[in-house]
Structures are given as C-alpha cells and as structure tokens.
Scaffold this motif. Structure first.
Motif, short mmCIF file in Angstrom:
data_model
loop_
_atom_site.label_atom_id
_atom_site.label_comp_id
_atom_site.label_asym_id
_atom_site.label_seq_id
_atom_site.Cartn_x
_atom_site.Cartn_y
_atom_site.Cartn_z
N SER A 124 -0.46 6.17 -7.77
CA SER A 124 -1.08 7.23 -7.89
C SER A 124 -1.03 8.56 -7.37
O SER A 124 -1.17 8.98 -8.17
CB SER A 124 -1.76 6.86 -6.90
N GLU A 136 0.64 -0.92 0.11
CA GLU A 136 0.59 -0.05 -0.06
C GLU A 136 1.05 1.32 0.12
O GLU A 136 0.20 2.30 -1.05
CB GLU A 136 -1.18 0.05 1.15
N ARG A 141 0.22 3.98 -3.10
CA ARG A 141 0.10 5.02 -2.39
C ARG A 141 1.19 6.33 -3.41
O ARG A 141 0.72 7.46 -3.86
CB ARG A 141 0.41 5.83 -1.56
#
Length: 536
Positions: A285, A278, A282
C-alpha cells in the motif's frame, strides 16, 4: 553465467526458480496477464489490441484502424548475472554494448517494455546514497563502474530512444544471496541496520516486521522515482522468503521473534501469520501511494507467485501457497486497487492440470474487481537444451491463450532465452505473434485527465518525408503512433516522440503512401486527436 536450472538446492533462492509441491514441480516466478477493461481517450476510441493477431495489416479505407494495444515485456535479471551484465568483470563499454544488444533485439521483435532489475539484493546498479553498488555489476559490492557511468540512466535513455518503456524492478527484502563473493560494503543494510537483517539458511533477509527494513525499501524506491525518468516500478514475489527445510524435514520458520514480541507487547492482537501478511500489506500500500504521489503517471506492478489463496482456488488447482508461506495476500491488493498491473507467475504448461495455465489466468481475471491490468509472466527460459526443455510452441500457445481470454499483455522470463534465440523462439515470436508493433494499454486512472495535444504535420520540401511538431506538452508525450495508408493496406509503426521525422517512401511490396495519420501517445498511454495528411 549462473547455472540457473541445474542446482535444485538453489531453486528457492531466486524469484524465477522451481518450487516443488508434492509430485508436481511448481515454479516460483514472475508476472501475469490480461484485463478486459479497455481505456478510451476522450476524442478517439482505443480498443484492446485485436489487429496484432492477424497476419496481414488492415485493408485500406478512410476509417482509421484503432491503435493496436498490448503489453509485451521481458524481464532483465541482474542477480547472479542471469541476463545482464553477463559477467562481473565487463568494462563499462562492454556493459553498454550488451545493453544496446538487448534493447535492439527487444525493439526488432516488437516488444514494448523492459523490466530491469535495479536492486537485486539491497544494492544498486545505479549511483545511490542509500545502498552500495551491486557486486553483480562490478565484482565488488560498493565499487562503481570504471570508467564511470550511470547504468540505469543509460538504460532509460536507450530504451526510450527505441520507443520502449523501462520499468525499474526492485527486490523488496533480499539482502544477500549465496552467490555473493565479496564482503558487504559499509553502507549495506546488514551493516547500517544489522538488527533489521536476519540470517535464513544461506540467505540474508531484511525482516518485513522491522520498521527499518520497510523504510529502507521505500526510501530506495522513492529515490529512483525522483531521479530517473522511468515508466514503471515493479516488485517481485520475495516478501517473506520461500521456506527452506530444517533437519527434520519441516519448514524452517523465519527468525522474526524480536519484531513479533514487540508487536504483542504493543497490544497487537493478530495471529502471527496475519501479522506477517499485514506487514507485507503495509509495504504494498505504501509503495503504491508513494510512487503516484511522486509521479502520477508511473505504473506500479507486482509479480507474485501464480497460485492464489488456498480457500479460493478453482477446482482441480493445487500447489504452493504464497498466502500461507510468503504471506502475500494478492487478492486483497487487487481488491483495494493497490497496483496498476499484476503479473502472476504462470510458469506451467497449458496441459499441466494441477496448475492449468488458462484456469489460473481466468482466476486472476476474476479477482480483478478494480479493473487493473492482469499481464501474466511466461516461463520462456524453460526453452533450453536440456531433456526437460519446453518446445517453443508452448510459449507461442500461451501467448495465444492470453489473447483468447481477452488478455492485454504478458511478460517473458527472461531476456537470455530471447537473446540466445533458443529453438528460434525470438524469431518465431516476431514472425508469428508480434507481426506489427503495439502500444502499451493506457492507464486513465493515472493522470487520466491529461491528454496529449494533437501533433502538427508539415510536408517536407522533398515530398518524401513529414516533420512532426508536437504540442506544448512535449515532456508528457512518449510515442508517436503512425498509420500509413497505401492502395493495398494500412501500415502501423511506433517511434519515440523525440524522433520527429517520418519517411513517406513506399516499397515495391507496399506501394506508394497515400495518407499518413499520426497520434501522440502520452506517458499514461492516452491518445491525442489524430493529425492526417493525404497525398495524390
């Protein structure tokens, strides 16, 4: 030069080095190939390049051939002086001379993009208020070139003059390499945010779980996008570092306990592996969103390791798991459309069954549900003078394999193999595979509503040249795609939109020019309407 293929102990350090997996040597390297989607301008159809595979130009006729399209790129590594500059003690003029040589060779062999490493280890090959000058540029971290110049600006200007795109390549999290010889500068992240940097073996690594590390990377990329007229932002496969071994032979875990404990104390409920993934998600993105907010036409590309999630691998494929070891969920990034092109590192021979080139290429195409581009990385530097050297035919056959699978591009690692023309690979690519220029496939999802204005053509008084007058959107035009018709064939060429003169002089081989057609190519690769002139 850094002995890139000699020291096994260093192979896991750099993005294009070898990773061992069982009995098979797996290579951790760069980008991948080919998407079947074919962007189309509103006024005139553009198709994925087909004429580039022919050894002869299209035959004459009134029907204008489609603009050949293919991404043909090469990585230029600055880390450890692999490609440029060749040494740390070169003068500014010597550095510029090497840049010119690289770009001239790229243009002469009909490549159309350079992927330049601008941030090898939390440092910069350009003037930055955020990170220090790279040691690989000047021999001392924080020391500018002398006489002073801006290397990145020079690269951008010279690449564009030759009709080449320039993609800025950033290493996301590496902070220091074993090849560093001088002390860290005062503005290096290891000194400004020491808690964000961890020692891992003989590397220093920015911890992806530390907010300061992620913010530093985002700030650096935003700064370059704002200040330079680059065509792409590119990141490599170094998210969490490739594992090194502890004394007992097990993988040494990355030392991110402090960030992990803070996450748990804040109420986080992911397991540690998913939390690490994750953290990387992040970052990916955020880069995608930030780049396109700053300049909507800039492409964002990622070059991950070439093998995907273990639970999705095709039958017969095995090897190092970037999903479990580097915490890179590449399939998720594709499914979310968080990139404009993926360059999986397909650094294995076609006949190596456990990492079969064609099977892996097909796998990544199948994951591409958002119809971005898949442009594989080819391990061209495995052509060398060692006993384990690949023959030139391996790379030539891989170019064919990508095209046979409806691929629209590929990249070579790295420039030194082409500069040195190992086993005639540069000459053979030019003569056998890149027989005519090609325009990079369009990205209509980026600033796609903007089409260049049709250029105006004026026949000069000498009747031997044409002057091109672009429309009002001069800044948005990158290239002029030019078709010239003789009595025997159509001839295709590409030139920078800043060069407005086109010669009409034929040759004994081609014959006289009977017609010229000029198409403006925008920053997003979209085409204008065609301007045509015929001659008696």
């Amino acid at each position: 030069m850094f002995p890139f293929f000699r020291l096994t102990a260093l192979f896991h350090r750099f993005r294009h080095n070898i990773r061992a997996g069982g009995k098979l040597a797996l290579l951790c390297a760069v980008l991948l190939a080919a998407c079947t989607v074919t962007p189309e301008p509103a006024q005139r159809q553009t198709v994925t390049v087909t004429s580039h595979t022919s050894q002869t130009p299209p035959r004459p006729g009134q029907q204008l051939p489609p603009v050949p399209r293919e991404f043909r790129a090469v990585w230029v590594s600055t880390v450890a002086n692999i490609d440029w500059p060749s040494r740390r003690d070169l003068s500014s003029e010597q550095q510029k001379a090497e840049i010119i040589s690289i770009l001239n060779h790229a243009a002469q062999m009909n490549l159309n993009a350079i992927v330049l490493q601008v941030r090898p280890a939390a440092d910069a090959i350009y003037p930055s208020a955020i990170e220090p000058w790279s040691e690989f540029l000047t021999g001392e971290q924080g020391k500018p070139p002398s006489p002073y110049y801006d290397p990145l600006q020079f690269w951008v200007e010279q690449a564009h003059e030759r009709g080449l795109e320039l993609h800025a390549w950033f290493n996301p999290y590496r902070a220091r390499t074993p090849q560093a010889k001088t002390a860290a500068a005062k503005n290096h992240i290891s000194r400004t945010w020491p808690e964000a940097v961890k020692q891992y073996g003989d590397l220093q690594w920015m911890d992806p779980g530390e907010p300061a590390a992620m913010q530093q990377t985002l700030d650096v990329i935003r700064d370059v996008v704002k200040r330079y007229d680059i065509d792409g932002v590119h990141i490599d496969d170094y998210f969490y570092p490739y594992p090194i071994k502890a004394a007992n032979g097990a993988d040494l875990d990355f030392p991110d306990d402090a960030a992990w404990l803070r996450y748990l104390q804040s109420g986080g409920n992911l397991n540690r592996a998913d939390w690490r993934r994750e953290n990387v998600n992040r970052l990916v993105s955020a880069i995608n969103q930030q780049v396109h907010q700053e300049k909507s036409w800039i492409k964002f590309g990622i070059s991950p390791f070439g093998i995907g999630r273990p639970d999705r691998l095709p039958a017969g494929i095995s090897g190092f798991s970037q999903y479990d070891k580097l915490y890179a969920d590449v399939e998720l990034w594709l499914s979310q459309g968080w990139l404009d092109y993926l360059a999986p590192q397909l650094y294995w021979p076609i006949q190596q069954s456990a990492q079969a080139f064609k099977v892996l290429h097909s796998y990544w195409i199948a994951q591409n549900t958002q119809q971005r581009y898949i442009w594989p990385g080819l391990y061209t530097s495995r052509i060398d003078h060692s006993d384990k050297s690949w023959p030139a035919e391996e790379i030539l056959n891989q170019v064919d394999a990508v095209r046979e699978q409806n691929g629209s591009g590929h990249l070579h690692f790295s420039m030194i193999s082409l500069q040195q023309n190992r086993k005639d690979i540069r000459q053979r690519l030019a003569a056998e595979k890149y027989t005519m220029p090609a325009v990079i496939p369009a990205t209509p999802w980026l600033d796609g509503s903007t089409l260049p204005t049709m250029p105006q053509l004026e026949l000069d008084g000498d009747q031997q040249s044409v002057t091109v007058k672009p429309g009002s959107d001069v800044a948005a035009v990158r290239l002029l795609a030019i078709w010239k018709r003789t009595d025997q064939q159509w001839l295709f060429s590409v030139q920078s939109a800043s060069k407005t003169g086109i010669s009409l002089t034929g040759t004994p081989q081609t014959g006289a020019i009977r017609e010229i057609a000029v198409i403006a190519i925008g920053r997003n690769g979209m085409e204008s309407q065609t301007a045509r002139l015929s001659f008696p």
